[in-house]
Design a protein around this motif. Sequence first.
Motif, PDB file in Angstrom:
ATOM      1  N   THR A  51       0.809  -1.226   0.000  1.00  0.00           N
ATOM      2  CA  THR A  51       0.000   0.000   0.000  1.00  0.00           C
ATOM      3  C   THR A  51       0.841   1.276   0.000  1.00  0.00           C
ATOM      4  O   THR A  51       0.308   2.367  -0.150  1.00  0.00           O
ATOM      5  CB  THR A  51      -0.918   0.056   1.246  1.00  0.00           C
ATOM      6  N   GLN A  52       2.151   1.120   0.211  1.00  0.00           N
ATOM      7  CA  GLN A  52       3.000   2.309   0.303  1.00  0.00           C
ATOM      8  C   GLN A  52       4.031   2.332  -0.813  1.00  0.00           C
ATOM      9  O   GLN A  52       4.375   1.285  -1.373  1.00  0.00           O
ATOM     10  CB  GLN A  52       3.717   2.337   1.655  1.00  0.00           C
ATOM     11  N   GLU A  53       4.535   3.512  -1.100  1.00  0.00           N
ATOM     12  CA  GLU A  53       5.622   3.668  -2.057  1.00  0.00           C
ATOM     13  C   GLU A  53       6.875   4.092  -1.301  1.00  0.00           C
ATOM     14  O   GLU A  53       6.787   4.653  -0.215  1.00  0.00           O
ATOM     15  CB  GLU A  53       5.264   4.749  -3.085  1.00  0.00           C
ATOM     16  N   PRO A  54       8.037   3.840  -1.898  1.00  0.00           N
ATOM     17  CA  PRO A  54       9.261   4.334  -1.250  1.00  0.00           C
ATOM     18  C   PRO A  54       9.269   5.860  -1.224  1.00  0.00           C
ATOM     19  O   PRO A  54       8.585   6.505  -2.012  1.00  0.00           O
ATOM     20  CB  PRO A  54      10.385   3.790  -2.135  1.00  0.00           C
ATOM     21  N   PHE A  55      10.033   6.431  -0.308  1.00  0.00           N
ATOM     22  CA  PHE A  55      10.203   7.893  -0.309  1.00  0.00           C
ATOM     23  C   PHE A  55      11.680   8.222  -0.179  1.00  0.00           C
ATOM     24  O   PHE A  55      12.502   7.368   0.177  1.00  0.00           O
ATOM     25  CB  PHE A  55       9.355   8.566   0.780  1.00  0.00           C
ATOM     26  N   TYR A  56      11.977   9.471  -0.481  1.00  0.00           N
ATOM     27  CA  TYR A  56      13.369   9.879  -0.616  1.00  0.00           C
ATOM     28  C   TYR A  56      13.607  11.222   0.056  1.00  0.00           C
ATOM     29  O   TYR A  56      12.697  12.019   0.225  1.00  0.00           O
ATOM     30  CB  TYR A  56      13.727  10.030  -2.114  1.00  0.00           C
ATOM     31  N   PHE A  57      14.871  11.436   0.415  1.00  0.00           N
ATOM     32  CA  PHE A  57      15.342  12.792   0.707  1.00  0.00           C
ATOM     33  C   PHE A  57      16.663  12.928  -0.021  1.00  0.00           C
ATOM     34  O   PHE A  57      17.167  11.949  -0.600  1.00  0.00           O
ATOM     35  CB  PHE A  57      15.469  13.019   2.222  1.00  0.00           C
ATOM     36  N   THR A  58      17.192  14.120  -0.055  1.00  0.00           N
ATOM     37  CA  THR A  58      18.433  14.321  -0.800  1.00  0.00           C
ATOM     38  C   THR A  58      19.476  14.971   0.100  1.00  0.00           C
ATOM     39  O   THR A  58      19.157  15.590   1.119  1.00  0.00           O
ATOM     40  CB  THR A  58      18.220  15.227  -2.036  1.00  0.00           C
ATOM     41  N   LYS A  59      20.718  14.767  -0.282  1.00  0.00           N
ATOM     42  CA  LYS A  59      21.829  15.494   0.343  1.00  0.00           C
ATOM     43  C   LYS A  59      22.570  16.199  -0.781  1.00  0.00           C
ATOM     44  O   LYS A  59      22.679  15.670  -1.893  1.00  0.00           O
ATOM     45  CB  LYS A  59      22.781  14.529   1.054  1.00  0.00           C
ATOM     46  N   HIS A  60      23.082  17.376  -0.488  1.00  0.00           N
ATOM     47  CA  HIS A  60      23.863  18.085  -1.489  1.00  0.00           C
ATOM     48  C   HIS A  60      25.198  17.345  -1.699  1.00  0.00           C
ATOM     49  O   HIS A  60      25.771  16.828  -0.727  1.00  0.00           O
ATOM     50  CB  HIS A  60      24.125  19.524  -1.035  1.00  0.00           C
ATOM     51  N   PRO A  61      25.673  17.284  -2.945  1.00  0.00           N
ATOM     52  CA  PRO A  61      26.960  16.596  -3.180  1.00  0.00           C
ATOM     53  C   PRO A  61      28.101  17.106  -2.300  1.00  0.00           C
ATOM     54  O   PRO A  61      29.017  16.348  -1.970  1.00  0.00           O
ATOM     55  CB  PRO A  61      27.240  16.877  -4.661  1.00  0.00           C
ATOM     56  N   SER A  62      28.039  18.362  -1.880  1.00  0.00           N
ATOM     57  CA  SER A  62      29.120  18.911  -1.043  1.00  0.00           C
ATOM     58  C   SER A  62      29.144  18.297   0.352  1.00  0.00           C
ATOM     59  O   SER A  62      30.091  18.522   1.109  1.00  0.00           O
ATOM     60  CB  SER A  62      28.983  20.440  -0.924  1.00  0.00           C
ATOM     61  N   THR A  63      28.124  17.504   0.705  1.00  0.00           N
ATOM     62  CA  THR A  63      28.140  16.831   2.010  1.00  0.00           C
ATOM     63  C   THR A  63      29.014  15.579   1.995  1.00  0.00           C
ATOM     64  O   THR A  63      29.244  14.979   3.042  1.00  0.00           O
ATOM     65  CB  THR A  63      26.712  16.410   2.449  1.00  0.00           C
ATOM     66  N   LEU A  64      29.480  15.173   0.810  1.00  0.00           N
ATOM     67  CA  LEU A  64      30.280  13.934   0.706  1.00  0.00           C
ATOM     68  C   LEU A  64      31.622  14.076   1.408  1.00  0.00           C
ATOM     69  O   LEU A  64      32.264  15.125   1.348  1.00  0.00           O
ATOM     70  CB  LEU A  64      30.548  13.597  -0.760  1.00  0.00           C
ATOM     71  N   ILE A  65      32.021  12.976   2.049  1.00  0.00           N
ATOM     72  CA  ILE A  65      33.330  12.933   2.689  1.00  0.00           C
ATOM     73  C   ILE A  65      33.856  11.503   2.569  1.00  0.00           C
ATOM     74  O   ILE A  65      33.100  10.547   2.758  1.00  0.00           O
ATOM     75  CB  ILE A  65      33.261  13.446   4.148  1.00  0.00           C
ATOM     76  N   PRO A  66      35.130  11.349   2.207  1.00  0.00           N
ATOM     77  CA  PRO A  66      35.624   9.997   1.978  1.00  0.00           C
ATOM     78  C   PRO A  66      35.815   9.191   3.257  1.00  0.00           C
ATOM     79  O   PRO A  66      36.080   9.758   4.325  1.00  0.00           O
ATOM     80  CB  PRO A  66      36.973  10.216   1.273  1.00  0.00           C
ATOM     81  N   THR A  67      35.686   7.891   3.133  1.00  0.00           N
ATOM     82  CA  THR A  67      36.003   6.985   4.227  1.00  0.00           C
ATOM     83  C   THR A  67      37.421   7.259   4.732  1.00  0.00           C
ATOM     84  O   THR A  67      38.285   7.695   3.985  1.00  0.00           O
ATOM     85  CB  THR A  67      35.882   5.522   3.769  1.00  0.00           C
ATOM     86  N   GLY A  68      37.632   7.008   6.018  1.00  0.00           N
ATOM     87  CA  GLY A  68      38.948   7.232   6.599  1.00  0.00           C
ATOM     88  C   GLY A  68      39.112   8.615   7.194  1.00  0.00           C
ATOM     89  O   GLY A  68      40.136   8.912   7.808  1.00  0.00           O
TER      90      GLY A  68
END
Length: 234
Positions: A51-68
């Motif tokens: 009965t439900q659909e998936p939902f989403y939110f977004t993050k700006h690409p500038s929020t990315l940070i590499p592992t480590g």
Amino acid sequence: MNSTLIFQGKPQITTAIAGTDALFPVHRIFCVGRNYHAHAAEMGVSVDKTTQEPFYFTKHPSTLIPTGSEIEYPPQTGNYHYEMEFVVAIGKEGFNVCETDADDLIFGYAAGLDMTRRDLQLKARETGRPWDLGKDFEQSAVITPIVPKAQTGIVETGAVELAVNGETRQKSDITKLIWNVREIIAHLSKFYHLQPGDLIYTGTPDGVGAVEPGDRITGFVEGVGEISLIIAKG
Ligand code: MN
């Protein structure tokens, strides 16, 4: 007319690709909410796929940070949570993609952390406001190098685990996704023209929790990548 920029704009955001110096230029970051039943339950909600659909939110690409990385505890929160996630990197454009064609859009996979200011997210949820302050903040999207699909094949199974200071907190499997990767690509592409460079954080399993200054997060998606993040001492 030849216009000039009034200041230098930010460079293209990129993320690493395993086994090469080549970089993946990031376009958008989509995140799926409530995509494991056990996590939805711990958040006090249930998901009925019929009965439900998936939902989403977004993050700006500038929020990315590499592992480590070692990062500061973020501002304006007292409940800073980890969410270990399987990440899909899109390499081809697609709109209204059928599930049977969805695999063609995939460039590769990564492991990621959807770091969350849980107190701000829940406050927004309770008041019917957007989740941005809880989700879309600096250094909130941790990612491993992307492993090309050419190396892994289509990834449909694999353990998803996370530990804090060596103690296991999340332990699940990609097979437990409520909406699998094909279903997510098909659904999301009804709303957006998916583009090369888009990343999809597919949701977190149960066991989310808070970290404090000085904590070390480690985790992995089996066959895809190992992640680590240190929260700086206060
Ligand atoms: Mn998440």
